[in-house]
Design a protein around this motif. Structure first.
Motif, mmCIF file in Angstrom:
data_model
loop_
_atom_site.group_PDB
_atom_site.id
_atom_site.type_symbol
_atom_site.label_atom_id
_atom_site.label_comp_id
_atom_site.label_asym_id
_atom_site.label_seq_id
_atom_site.Cartn_x
_atom_site.Cartn_y
_atom_site.Cartn_z
ATOM 1 N N ALA A 261 0.848 -1.191 0.000
ATOM 2 C CA ALA A 261 0.000 0.000 0.000
ATOM 3 C C ALA A 261 0.884 1.241 0.000
ATOM 4 C CB ALA A 261 -0.915 -0.004 1.216
ATOM 5 N N ALA A 262 0.462 2.261 -0.769
ATOM 6 C CA ALA A 262 1.275 3.478 -0.883
ATOM 7 C C ALA A 262 0.360 4.703 -0.914
ATOM 8 C CB ALA A 262 2.134 3.419 -2.139
ATOM 9 N N TYR A 263 0.994 5.870 -0.861
ATOM 10 C CA TYR A 263 0.252 7.120 -0.930
ATOM 11 C C TYR A 263 1.090 8.158 -1.684
ATOM 12 C CZ TYR A 263 -1.986 11.507 0.272
ATOM 13 O OH TYR A 263 -2.598 12.734 0.185
ATOM 14 N N TRP A 305 2.703 -11.081 4.048
ATOM 15 C CA TRP A 305 2.783 -10.771 5.467
ATOM 16 C C TRP A 305 2.003 -9.487 5.741
ATOM 17 C CZ3 TRP A 305 6.780 -10.569 1.995
ATOM 18 C CH2 TRP A 305 7.266 -9.303 1.675
ATOM 19 N N PRO A 306 1.505 -9.291 6.945
ATOM 20 C CA PRO A 306 0.798 -8.051 7.262
ATOM 21 C C PRO A 306 1.767 -6.888 7.403
ATOM 22 C CG PRO A 306 0.917 -9.467 9.187
ATOM 23 C CD PRO A 306 1.470 -10.254 8.043
ATOM 24 N N GLY A 307 1.526 -5.828 6.643
ATOM 25 C CA GLY A 307 2.345 -4.635 6.726
ATOM 26 C C GLY A 307 1.738 -3.627 7.683
ATOM 27 N N PRO A 308 2.129 -2.350 7.538
ATOM 28 C CA PRO A 308 1.537 -1.312 8.388
ATOM 29 C C PRO A 308 0.015 -1.286 8.263
ATOM 30 C CG PRO A 308 3.431 -0.462 7.190
ATOM 31 C CD PRO A 308 3.155 -1.832 6.628
ATOM 32 N N ASN A 309 -0.658 -1.032 9.371
ATOM 33 C CA ASN A 309 -2.123 -0.979 9.433
ATOM 34 C C ASN A 309 -2.768 -2.314 9.104
ATOM 35 O OD1 ASN A 309 -2.244 1.974 9.913
ATOM 36 N ND2 ASN A 309 -1.421 2.071 7.819
ATOM 37 N N GLY A 310 -2.003 -3.391 9.141
ATOM 38 C CA GLY A 310 -2.555 -4.716 8.898
ATOM 39 C C GLY A 310 -2.774 -5.039 7.437
ATOM 40 N N VAL A 311 -2.396 -4.131 6.542
ATOM 41 C CA VAL A 311 -2.581 -4.359 5.108
ATOM 42 C C VAL A 311 -1.500 -5.314 4.602
ATOM 43 C CG1 VAL A 311 -2.639 -3.275 2.831
ATOM 44 C CG2 VAL A 311 -3.615 -2.088 4.802
ATOM 45 N N PHE A 312 -1.924 -6.364 3.925
ATOM 46 C CA PHE A 312 -0.968 -7.373 3.482
ATOM 47 C C PHE A 312 -0.031 -6.829 2.400
ATOM 48 C CE2 PHE A 312 -2.663 -11.846 4.631
ATOM 49 C CZ PHE A 312 -2.830 -11.440 5.943
#
Length: 363
Positions: A261-263, A305-312
């Motif tokens: 996930a990115a912004y 794997w789960p990254g920041p905020n639980g996002v895979f």
């Protein structure tokens, strides 16, 4: 039969079997292949080329670009030319553009087309290139005929001076957009796939590098760089078109894909991916303490794997095992060889596989 005769017969049979097995292994391991590798201007690529040049037939530096005026600019690292010359490896640089508007202007300007051919001829003669590979992407479907015409003009000029010409083409498995209510297939057809007339292009050039990779991209959900079923469909389509397999260099990826996930201010929150090397993939696995799993249906390793905020986060890995599976396809369809993107990103183990399954042709 006496004991001595029995022993002699057994020895003869064993020797005979050994010879058969040895010849069979030699045949399996020494299939002639045009092993083409792309390289970018990185130290990893240069070191890999230096170490493995004997297993490479053609090196294709991503070294030149072309603008809307037909100006071809760039150059190949002199060290690459030296390594190639010392190892009987042919050098065929890419001339590339991904600028749709610029490509349109160039293809529809006869003077720009002539200028590009003149520059390519000059550099090919000066630096003793084998020829050129065209890599124009993001071409609108309405410019397809103009691209074919330019390719024909360039081939005539290059062939007249003893040079080769090839093209990297966007993958496809059918001549029209697949059924899709989302509009994504339409987008790909109009902006990426529809401009390439495989039958005409392969007839004009010396060979075609078929980019079967990027099955999934930053525009799609996570998935393999190039799964085996996907690649088989691409190969079957080429066969269905009646294209001579001896003029097809089948694409094999060496890089892996990492989704996360990115912004950005422009896009806001979104999913994206990075193309990363095998070593970078190993670093991610180690950092997050995960073990990859083999996805047998696709012929690739993957992990999540789960990254920041639980996002895979997802990782699809190209390694020695997946490379071997893809190389088997090249041999199954009797293609002239493979086009691997990109040197320096590979799992070092692929060189043993290449040595076992191919014998690099040197012209």
């Amino acid at each position: 039969m006496n004991k001595m005769g029995s022993k002699s017969l057994c020895l003869a049979l064993l020797l005979g079997c050994g010879l058969v097995l040895a010849s069979g292994c030699a045949f399996a391991q020494s299939a002639k292949s045009e092993n083409l590798f792309y390289m970018t201007d990185t130290m990893n690529a240069l070191q890999s080329f230096k170490a493995h040049a004997s297993q490479i037939s053609i090196i294709v530096p991503a070294a030149y670009h072309i603008d809307k005026y037909g100006t071809v600019y760039g150059g190949v690292d002199p060290r690459v030319l030296k390594i190639a010359g010392s190892n009987d490896v042919k050098v065929m640089p890419i001339v590339a553009s991904f600028d749709q508007e610029g490509i349109h202007a160039f293809l529809n300007d006869p003077k720009a087309r002539a200028r590009a051919i003149e520059i390519m001829l000059y550099d090919a003669q000066r630096y003793h290139y084998y020829g050129w590979q065209f890599d124009l992407e993001n071409i609108h479907v309405t410019d397809g005929e103009a691209y074919t015409d330019f390719y024909r003009e360039a081939a005539k000029a290059l062939h007249a001076h003893g040079f080769k010409i090839s093209m990297a083409v966007i993958k496809a498995e059918q001549p029209v957009p697949p059924p899709d209510d989302s509009g994504f297939s339409k987008f790909l057809y109009e902006n990426w796939k529809g401009a390439f007339d495989f039958k005409k292009l392969v007839a004009i050039g010396d060979f075609m590098s078929f980019m079967s990779y990027d099955q999934n991209t930053a525009l799609t959900p996570p998935g393999p760089v190039a799964g085996i079923p996907w690649m088989q469909r691409m190969a079957d389509y080429l066969v269905k078109l009646g294209i001579d397999p001896g003029k097809v260099s089948f694409g094999i990826p060496t890089y892996s894909d990492h989704w996360y996930a990115a912004y950005s201010d422009k896009k806001g929150p979104h999913s994206t991916r990075d193309e990363i090397s095998w070593r970078e993939a190993q670093d991610l696995l180690d950092r997050h303490q995960v073990t990859p799993q083999w996805m047998a249906s696709m012929g690739v390793d993957y992990a999540y794997w789960p990254g920041p905020n639980g996002v895979f986060e997802w990782l699809f890995i190209e390694n020695t095992q997946s490379y071997s599976e893809k190389l088997k396809l090249v041999r199954h369809y009797h293609f002239r060889g493979f086009s691997a993107w990109v040197l320096g990103d590979e799992d070092p183990g692929i060189w043993k596989v290449i040595g076992q399954q191919t014998q690099a042709i040197h012209y």
